[in-house]
Design a protein around this motif. Structure first.
Motif, short mmCIF file in Angstrom:
data_model
loop_
_atom_site.label_atom_id
_atom_site.label_comp_id
_atom_site.label_asym_id
_atom_site.label_seq_id
_atom_site.Cartn_x
_atom_site.Cartn_y
_atom_site.Cartn_z
N GLY A 1 60.71 39.01 43.86
CA GLY A 1 59.65 39.01 42.85
C GLY A 1 58.52 38.08 43.29
N LEU B 1 66.51 28.46 45.86
CA LEU B 1 65.31 29.19 45.46
C LEU B 1 64.14 28.25 45.18
CD1 LEU B 1 66.65 32.03 43.15
CD2 LEU B 1 65.32 32.31 45.24
N SER B 2 64.41 27.11 44.50
CA SER B 2 63.25 26.28 44.18
C SER B 2 62.85 25.39 45.35
CB SER B 2 63.46 25.49 42.90
OG SER B 2 64.74 24.98 42.83
N ALA C 1 54.53 36.22 39.10
CA ALA C 1 55.40 36.79 38.07
C ALA C 1 56.34 35.71 37.54
CB ALA C 1 56.17 37.96 38.62
N ALA C 2 56.86 34.86 38.44
CA ALA C 2 57.77 33.80 38.04
C ALA C 2 57.04 32.78 37.15
CB ALA C 2 58.35 33.10 39.27
N GLU C 3 55.81 32.49 37.51
CA GLU C 3 55.02 31.50 36.74
C GLU C 3 54.79 32.02 35.32
OE1 GLU C 3 54.16 28.14 36.07
OE2 GLU C 3 54.86 28.55 38.11
N ARG D 1 55.50 35.18 43.12
CA ARG D 1 55.41 33.84 42.58
C ARG D 1 54.67 33.84 41.24
NH1 ARG D 1 54.72 28.47 45.30
NH2 ARG D 1 55.64 29.50 47.07
N ARG E 1 57.90 31.67 33.28
CA ARG E 1 58.12 30.28 32.87
C ARG E 1 57.37 29.98 31.59
NH1 ARG E 1 60.10 25.89 35.23
NH2 ARG E 1 58.67 24.41 34.30
N PRO F 1 63.96 41.97 39.46
CA PRO F 1 64.10 42.55 40.79
C PRO F 1 65.56 42.55 41.26
CG PRO F 1 63.36 40.29 40.96
CD PRO F 1 63.61 40.55 39.50
N PHE G 1 62.83 28.18 49.05
CA PHE G 1 62.02 29.39 48.96
C PHE G 1 60.65 29.13 48.34
CE2 PHE G 1 60.90 33.58 47.15
CZ PHE G 1 60.89 34.29 48.33
N ALA H 1 62.44 31.28 38.52
CA ALA H 1 62.55 31.56 39.95
C ALA H 1 63.83 32.33 40.24
CB ALA H 1 62.53 30.26 40.76
N LEU H 2 64.90 31.99 39.51
CA LEU H 2 66.17 32.66 39.73
C LEU H 2 66.12 34.12 39.30
CD1 LEU H 2 68.58 29.85 38.92
CD2 LEU H 2 69.02 31.51 40.69
N ILE H 3 65.44 34.37 38.19
CA ILE H 3 65.35 35.75 37.72
C ILE H 3 64.57 36.57 38.74
CG2 ILE H 3 64.30 37.24 35.97
CD1 ILE H 3 65.02 35.04 33.94
N MET H 4 63.50 35.99 39.27
CA MET H 4 62.66 36.73 40.19
C MET H 4 63.25 36.80 41.60
SD MET H 4 60.33 38.21 38.77
CE MET H 4 59.82 38.37 37.09
N GLY H 5 64.17 35.87 41.93
CA GLY H 5 64.83 35.93 43.23
C GLY H 5 63.87 35.80 44.39
N THR H 6 64.23 36.37 45.53
CA THR H 6 63.38 36.23 46.71
C THR H 6 62.34 37.34 46.77
OG1 THR H 6 64.92 37.54 47.98
CG2 THR H 6 65.16 35.17 48.14
N GLY I 1 70.38 28.22 43.00
CA GLY I 1 69.22 27.84 42.19
C GLY I 1 68.36 26.81 42.91
N GLN I 2 69.03 25.87 43.55
CA GLN I 2 68.30 24.86 44.33
C GLN I 2 67.63 25.48 45.54
OE1 GLN I 2 69.97 21.17 45.50
NE2 GLN I 2 71.56 21.33 43.96
N GLY J 1 66.31 23.76 40.20
CA GLY J 1 66.54 25.20 40.01
C GLY J 1 65.87 25.64 38.73
N ASP J 2 65.03 26.64 38.85
CA ASP J 2 64.19 27.05 37.75
C ASP J 2 64.61 28.45 37.32
OD1 ASP J 2 62.10 28.00 36.24
OD2 ASP J 2 60.72 28.15 37.92
N PRO K 1 57.96 42.67 38.02
CA PRO K 1 58.28 41.84 39.19
C PRO K 1 57.50 42.22 40.46
CG PRO K 1 60.10 43.33 38.66
CD PRO K 1 59.10 43.47 37.56
#
Lengths: 316, 497
Positions: free
Chosen positions: A43, B386-387, A47-49, A45, A52, B46, B390, A36-41, B383-384, A32-33, B123
């Motif tokens: 946002g 998502l990584s 933006a997530a990078e 990819r 990070r 988002p 997803f 990735a969590l902030i950006m959710g489903t 969290g899992q 779990g990153d 975002p």
């Protein structure tokens, strides 16, 4: 005595170092990153990078740990990813909820459990003993979130005496604040009290079987005086041990109850932070709670010395 | 001295307690929110929890999606385009930000320049890909020059990432958003509440009706119900569980709102992993699932059964729910044809954070067992999910709700986590992006929906219903949610209260 205390302090520091490393590694090994969590489903990819990178999560683990530890020694626990405020400040704003809650629950626990336990011991295998044990069994068996909900149903929904949850802060006055904490403290303390009743009962029972108690009785001392003056003090060591452990668990129990009662305390902060992978907050809270528990245990150890001169003398 | 101070404190406390029961005042509203926003800057997160507080309440866009899903002029009172490439917006005059400064065209340019700058970590940078140049004509006129015709352009300007804010607020928006909305941000007590108060200079006369709105964060659904019944909160816009709907409907003190949303709950299959690479298997799985049962088990029958990823709130929605009906015999036949006469074993990963995924999964596992597919339900933490699911597409099956409007675009992206890769679909979608004629665009959407149902890249289960509850006497809430906003501008208490 000084040597005894010095050894305890060294053990305390070592424990804290170990806890800090453990917490640091565990929260990072978890899949779990945070980005990735902030950006959710929704946002992107990329933006997530970028996020990070910005959070410095791409650097080696050891470097991150040393930096964090150095900061923590200076009292700087880093910044929350979610809230963008210093973690230390975040913990301080949550303490005025969790600390009074834990203290109220602890007070409830001691006030209910110790007299009940002593009473049960003196009524060994009689009706009073059985009633106390049944109540304690209930307390151990009912999950805290459930007893919390039952209390809300009774006192807020049906009777309307207290609010069902939420906390306006101490600035709104001491009484409303205490009132908001009352139900959760009872729910929280009930389980712990149930455990402590049993510990108290068996500790007092053990002492009551000692020869010197029989001697005291033979001298013709009053039963109550034998129990309270002669037996109780010697039964205190196991009671204090259990109570000390329970105190640590109160903080853990607060995590569940703070959600049920919608209290903005440390437990909910930690829970939210774990879900959002807000690593600095998880680390900060874990370190803080571990420190509290270690300090409580330290206090218990020191208390032994006062309660039982033998421990003091052995150590020195 | 001490006792007197104490008495004074107690009196003050009592006075505050007496006045503080916000629900007792007619024009104050206490709302329950299940999730605390991770931050209040819509250009940085988002999160729908953030949109639920900020979007259309604190910050607004040039255009707005209204309660029926229609695009209406907002901060721009009108716009004009001759060639569908150059859009000129005429800003409403006299609109002021909450800090008192007037909204100017330069602010709009700043907002979109910033959104398009990769450094700012917006975002949704993709929403602005079509924009080539932004030209300020005068203080209240601004032109967007597009690189190419783009059918989503106006709609993207109404999204949560396109809110207009003053440049001077950029650094502090995460904890103190400033905009032009009906409410101004007052305070955020982390972990407990967010308070908004009426914007007295709001540019729409007569709005908002409420003086004060308090969002209380209460995660536990049972505690929410208790708080409603005890009168501690006035409404819950997202926190009512379907299992509680009947109970609350019977209570004369409350009104229950059941509406539509753009949240499509799907059973995603990994199209790049065997056996789901075979369209016959994907169709067999679809035939094997009784969606009515799933809806009953997960949502107590509330919501609508879907057959494609275009939701009922979309103007181009075509009812495809019966295109691939529940038919276990046909499912078994298709599996045999695909080389799985005895079925196969598969893993369904769900995140219990969204309880409906687990409940749906249990019913689906039971359904599919009857056609020979043994589903092992694996619960993993969000969290899992998502990584692993997803981001890395490491899954066979999974269930999740896709809340965004117009998210058919994901099916045109072969790298999206379920890895649906159809050249034909991508072509149709690309064409729909540059087709502005409503009828022609509708026809393309109809074709896309038909193709989706045939290809069955995922199983569209149901539209997650909008379930909300409010005290009787509160009016003005949106029934349906065409955007993830909790627009409170028209909400108020009726005089009878």
């Amino acid at each position: 005595v000084r040597r005894y205390v010095a050894r305890r302090v060294a053990a305390l520091v070592a424990t804290l170092l170990f806890v800090s490393a453990l917490v640091f590694v565990v929260v990072r090994v978890l899949p779990g990153d945070p980005a990735a969590l902030i950006m959710g489903t929704e946002g992107s990819r990329e933006a997530a990078e970028r996020l990070r990178e910005a959070m410095g999560l791409n650097r080696p683990l050891a470097v991150q740990y040393v930096e964090w530890l150095a900061g923590a020694l200076r009292g700087d626990l880093g910044r929350s990813i979610q809230y963008d405020v210093p973690v230390g400040q975040l913990i301080l704003t949550r303490l005025p909820v969790t600390l009074p809650l834990a203290l109220l629950a602890a007070a409830f626990m001691v006030v209910v459990a110790v007299p009940l336990g002593v009473y049960a011991a003196t009524r060994h295998r009689r009706a009073g003993d059985y009633v106390a044990m049944i109540v304690s069994q209930l307390g151990i068996s009912i999950p805290q979130f459930w007893s919390g909900l039952l209390l809300i149903l009774l006192f807020s929904v049906t009777l309307g005496w207290v609010r069902s949850g939420g906390f306006d802060g101490w600035s709104a006055g001491a009484w409303p604040a205490l009132r908001a904490l009352l139900l959760p403290a009872v729910a929280l303390g009930f389980f712990q009290a149930a455990v402590l009743v049993r510990a108290t009962r068996s500790a007092v029972l053990d002492v009551l079987r000692e020869d010197y108690v029989r001697t005291a009785r033979a001298k013709g001392l009053h039963g109550r005086r034998v129990v309270l003056v002669h037996a109780f003090r010697n039964a205190l060591i196991p009671i204090v041990t259990v109570a000390g452990l329970q105190l640590g668990q109160l903080v853990a129990g607060a995590i569940v109850l703070e959600s049920v009662f919608a209290l903005p305390g440390l437990g909910r902060l930690a829970l939210g932070a774990i879900g959002a992978r807000d690593l600095p907050v998880v680390q900060g809270v874990a370190l803080f709670v571990a420190s509290c528990i270690v300090v409580i245990n330290f206090a218990v150890d020191v208390a032994y010395g006062f309660l039982d001169p033998r421990i003091r003398h052995e150590a020195s | 001295m001490m006792p007197r101070t104490l008495v004074a404190l107690l009196c003050a406390a009592l006075a505050v307690a007496a006045a503080g029961g916000a629900s007792a005042q007619p024009q104050a509203l206490v709302l329950q929110a299940a999730v605390e926003p991770p931050g209040l800057d819509l250009t940085a997160t988002p999160a729908s929890a953030t949109a639920g507080v900020v979007l259309y309440n604190v910050q607004e866009c040039l255009v707005k999606v209204d309660r029926t899903g229609k695009l209406v002029p907002w901060l721009a009172e009108r716009w004009h385009t001759a060639d569908n490439r150059n859009y000129t917006f005429f800003l409403k005059r006299g609109v002021r930000f909450h800090n008192g400064r007037e909204l100017k065209a330069a602010d709009v340019k700043y907002v979109f320049d910033r959104a398009m700058n990769p450094e700012t970590k917006h975002p949704y940078p993709r929403d602005y890909d079509a924009i080539g140049d932004i030209i300020v004509r005068d203080e209240a006129t601004i032109t967007f020059a597009l690189k190419s015709v783009n059918a989503n352009f106006l709609h993207n300007l109404a999204r949560q990432g396109s809110v207009i804010y003053p440049r001077e607020a950029v650094e502090t928006m995460k904890s103190h958003p400033i905009g032009t909305g009906p409410f101004r941000f007052e305070e955020w007590v982390r972990g407990d509440r967010i308070v908004l108060v009426r914007n007295r200079d709001y540019h729409v006369k007569g709005l908002p009706k409420l003086d004060r709105v308090t969002y209380r964060f209460m995660p536990d659904p049972n505690a929410v119900l208790a708080a409603l019944k005890a009168g501690d909160v006035d409404a819950s816009l997202f926190g009512l569980g379907p299992e509680h709907v009947q109970d609350v409907q019977k209570d004369p003190r409350f009104t229950v709102i059941v509406g539509d949303t753009t949240n499509d709950v799907i059973l995603a299959m990994n199209n790049s992993r065997k056996p789901y690479t075979d369209v016959r298997v994907r169709r067999a799985v679809t035939h094997g699932i009784n969606k009515a049962d799933v809806l009953k088990g997960a949502m107590f029958g509330l919501g609508k059964i879907l057959g494609s990823n275009v939701d009922p709130l979309n103007p181009y929605y075509v009812d495809m729910s019966k295109a691939v009906p529940f038919d276990p015999a046909r499912a078994r036949k298709l599996l045999a044809e695909a080389g799985y006469p005895n079925g196969f074993d598969t893993v369904l990963k769900v995140a219990p954070q969204y309880y409906y995924t687990v409940r749906s999964g249990e019913v689906i596992a039971e359904n599919l067992k009857k056609v020979g597919v043994n589903v092992k339900l694996e619960q993993i933490e969000w969290g899992q999910w998502l990584s692993r699911v997803f981001r890395e597409s490491d899954f066979d099956l999974t269930i999740i709700g896709h809340a965004e409007a117009w998210d058919v675009k994901n099916y045109a992206n072969p790298k999206y986590y379920f890895r649906y890769d159809s050249a034909k679909f991508q072509e149709l979608f690309a064409k729909s992006e540059v087709t502005l004629d409503d009828k022609a665009r509708g026809a393309l959407f109809a074709q896309m929906q038909k193709l989706m149902a045939e290809d069955a890249p995922v199983v569209w289960l149901y539209m997650h219903p909008r379930l909300a509850v409010a005290k009787k006497g509160l009016t003005g809430f949106w029934k349906d949610l065409p955007v993830p906003s909790a627009d409170l501008s028209e909400v108020g208490w009726t005089a009878a209260r």
